[in-house]
Design an enzyme around this catalytic site. Structure first.
Site, PDB file in Angstrom:
ATOM      1  N   HIS A  34       0.847  -1.193   0.000  1.00 51.60           N
ATOM      2  CA  HIS A  34       0.000   0.000   0.000  1.00 51.60           C
ATOM      3  C   HIS A  34       0.884   1.244   0.000  1.00 51.60           C
ATOM      4  O   HIS A  34       1.591   1.501   0.968  1.00 51.60           O
ATOM      5  CB  HIS A  34      -0.892  -0.062   1.254  1.00 51.60           C
ATOM      6  CG  HIS A  34      -1.924   1.012   1.318  1.00 51.60           C
ATOM      7  ND1 HIS A  34      -2.842   1.086   2.343  1.00 51.60           N
ATOM      8  CD2 HIS A  34      -2.189   2.054   0.498  1.00 51.60           C
ATOM      9  CE1 HIS A  34      -3.631   2.138   2.140  1.00 51.60           C
ATOM     10  NE2 HIS A  34      -3.243   2.742   1.034  1.00 51.60           N
ATOM     11  N   HIS A  40       3.664   0.908   3.140  1.00 52.15           N
ATOM     12  CA  HIS A  40       3.635  -0.207   4.095  1.00 52.15           C
ATOM     13  C   HIS A  40       2.994  -1.420   3.436  1.00 52.15           C
ATOM     14  O   HIS A  40       2.413  -1.321   2.367  1.00 52.15           O
ATOM     15  CB  HIS A  40       2.846   0.182   5.358  1.00 52.15           C
ATOM     16  CG  HIS A  40       1.409   0.528   5.081  1.00 52.15           C
ATOM     17  ND1 HIS A  40       1.003   1.787   4.718  1.00 52.15           N
ATOM     18  CD2 HIS A  40       0.291  -0.231   5.072  1.00 52.15           C
ATOM     19  CE1 HIS A  40      -0.310   1.792   4.517  1.00 52.15           C
ATOM     20  NE2 HIS A  40      -0.766   0.572   4.717  1.00 52.15           N
ATOM     21  N   ASP A  42       0.139  -4.396   4.144  1.00 56.40           N
ATOM     22  CA  ASP A  42      -0.995  -4.746   4.995  1.00 56.40           C
ATOM     23  C   ASP A  42      -1.093  -6.256   5.050  1.00 56.40           C
ATOM     24  O   ASP A  42      -1.204  -6.919   4.017  1.00 56.40           O
ATOM     25  CB  ASP A  42      -2.287  -4.144   4.427  1.00 56.40           C
ATOM     26  CG  ASP A  42      -2.335  -2.639   4.629  1.00 56.40           C
ATOM     27  OD1 ASP A  42      -2.304  -2.210   5.790  1.00 56.40           O
ATOM     28  OD2 ASP A  42      -2.387  -1.900   3.618  1.00 56.40           O
ATOM     29  N   LYS A 235      46.607   0.633  -4.400  1.00 55.82           N
ATOM     30  CA  LYS A 235      45.898  -0.494  -3.795  1.00 55.82           C
ATOM     31  C   LYS A 235      45.478  -0.125  -2.377  1.00 55.82           C
ATOM     32  O   LYS A 235      46.313   0.237  -1.559  1.00 55.82           O
ATOM     33  CB  LYS A 235      46.799  -1.728  -3.762  1.00 55.82           C
ATOM     34  CG  LYS A 235      46.124  -2.933  -3.123  1.00 55.82           C
ATOM     35  CD  LYS A 235      47.106  -4.073  -2.876  1.00 55.82           C
ATOM     36  CE  LYS A 235      46.396  -5.288  -2.298  1.00 55.82           C
ATOM     37  NZ  LYS A 235      45.880  -5.028  -0.936  1.00 55.82           N
ATOM     38  N   ASP A 237      43.954  -1.121   1.246  1.00 55.70           N
ATOM     39  CA  ASP A 237      43.859  -2.321   2.055  1.00 55.70           C
ATOM     40  C   ASP A 237      42.400  -2.514   2.455  1.00 55.70           C
ATOM     41  O   ASP A 237      41.664  -1.548   2.626  1.00 55.70           O
ATOM     42  CB  ASP A 237      44.752  -2.174   3.304  1.00 55.70           C
ATOM     43  CG  ASP A 237      45.362  -3.513   3.673  1.00 55.70           C
ATOM     44  OD1 ASP A 237      45.109  -4.494   2.940  1.00 55.70           O
ATOM     45  OD2 ASP A 237      46.080  -3.580   4.674  1.00 55.70           O
TER      46      ASP A 237
HETATM   47 MN    MN Z   1      -2.840   0.081   4.369  1.00 58.68          MN
END
Ligand code: MN
Length: 283
Positions: A34, A40, A42, A235, A237
């Site tokens: 949603h 979020h 559901d 180079k 480390d």
């Molecule tokens: Mn919802």
């Protein structure tokens, strides 16, 4: 709880969401993604003619060490399980809803007692969510009951997230076929490390294996290579880390094929932000 609170919050001529109804069958569960003011998931379980519902901001995790906050919200009608679409602006929960997963669920013991006691154990049979889970109510004082959604250790447990089944570009669930395929790929990835992509395939659009792969190793030479095809740098480390990326799923490997994903989460976040669909990085 019943549906009074659900109905109180909505004006049904102004939202496409169902006003009630729905048939009883096998106890179903559904998870919807949603995109409300806060993204979020559901999480809904059918019980006693309605869908018991929790908002899970980060989505279910398959890692038993991860506890996901799940805020219990009002019961929803059974017909909500199939709801997908846009809740128009100005309505409660305005934003886009997609079904992320659905299937049936089986409680361990009595649901009524589990809900009352604040510890509900159950098994999910979905396309994405499978195996044994638990919802545990916290003692936190809050306007809405706060629970934790936790995966139990079983064959479906592992370092994976609901977001791994979401297309990183659209932030919508991958097509169902691909959501199922991700499972198959993950099972295959549990097998011995896949070898690196053969040189002839570099640049081709190929699905890459998710396991560790052979790093590019250097050779001792008497002179540096010449020409403009080479960059030279000091180079540094540190640790050689290989990364495999499949959508939102990023895994890190040591050069010996040991998984390092959880040791450097900031690197996982950085790689995920690249929004690559499929890649192997040697760095
Ligand atoms: Mn919802």
């Amino acid at each position: 709880m019943g549906l009074a609170e659900y109905k109180r919050k909505r004006i049904f001529h102004s939202t496409p969401e169902p006003s009630g109804g729905g048939k009883r069958g096998h106890a179903l569960f559904v998870v919807q993604l949603h995109h409300a003011s806060r993204r979020h998931y559901d999480f809904r379980l059918e019980h006693a003619g309605t869908l018991k519902s929790w908002a899970v901001p980060k989505g279910p995790s398959f890692d038993p060490a991860v506890k996901r906050m799940a805020v219990q919200v009002e019961d929803h009608p059974l017909s909500y399980a199939g709801f997908e679409g846009d809740i128009p602006k100005g309505n409660y929960g305005a934003g886009h809803v997609d079904v992320f997963d659905s299937g049936t669920w089986e409680p361990v013991g009595s649901v009524r007692e589990g809900l009352a006691k604040g510890e509900l154990k159950f098994t999910l049979h979905g396309d994405v969510l499978r195996g044994s889970w638990v919802l545990v109510r916290t003692r936190k004082d809050a306007s809405k009951p706060q629970w934790l959604l936790i995966k139990h250790r079983d064959a479906y447990a592992g370092p994976r997230e609901a977001d791994d089944f979401v297309d990183p570009r659209s932030d919508r669930p991958l097509p169902l076929r691909e959501r199922r395929k991700v499972w198959k790929d993950m099972e295959a990835a549990a097998d011995p490390p896949a070898s690196a992509l053969p040189a002839k395939d570099v640049g081709k659009r190929v699905a890459m294996a998710e396991g560790a792969f052979e790093p590019e190793l250097c050779k001792v030479a008497t002179d540096p290579p010449s020409g403009d095809d080479w960059l030279h740098e000091a180079k540094w480390d540190g640790y050689r880390i290989l990364a495999t990326i499949k959508g939102r799923r990023v895994r890190l490997w040591s050069r010996n094929g040991l998984e390092w994903t959880h040791k450097v989460p900031e690197l996982v976040d950085a790689l995920r932000s690249l929004k690559l669909r499929s890649a192997q990085l040697d760095g």
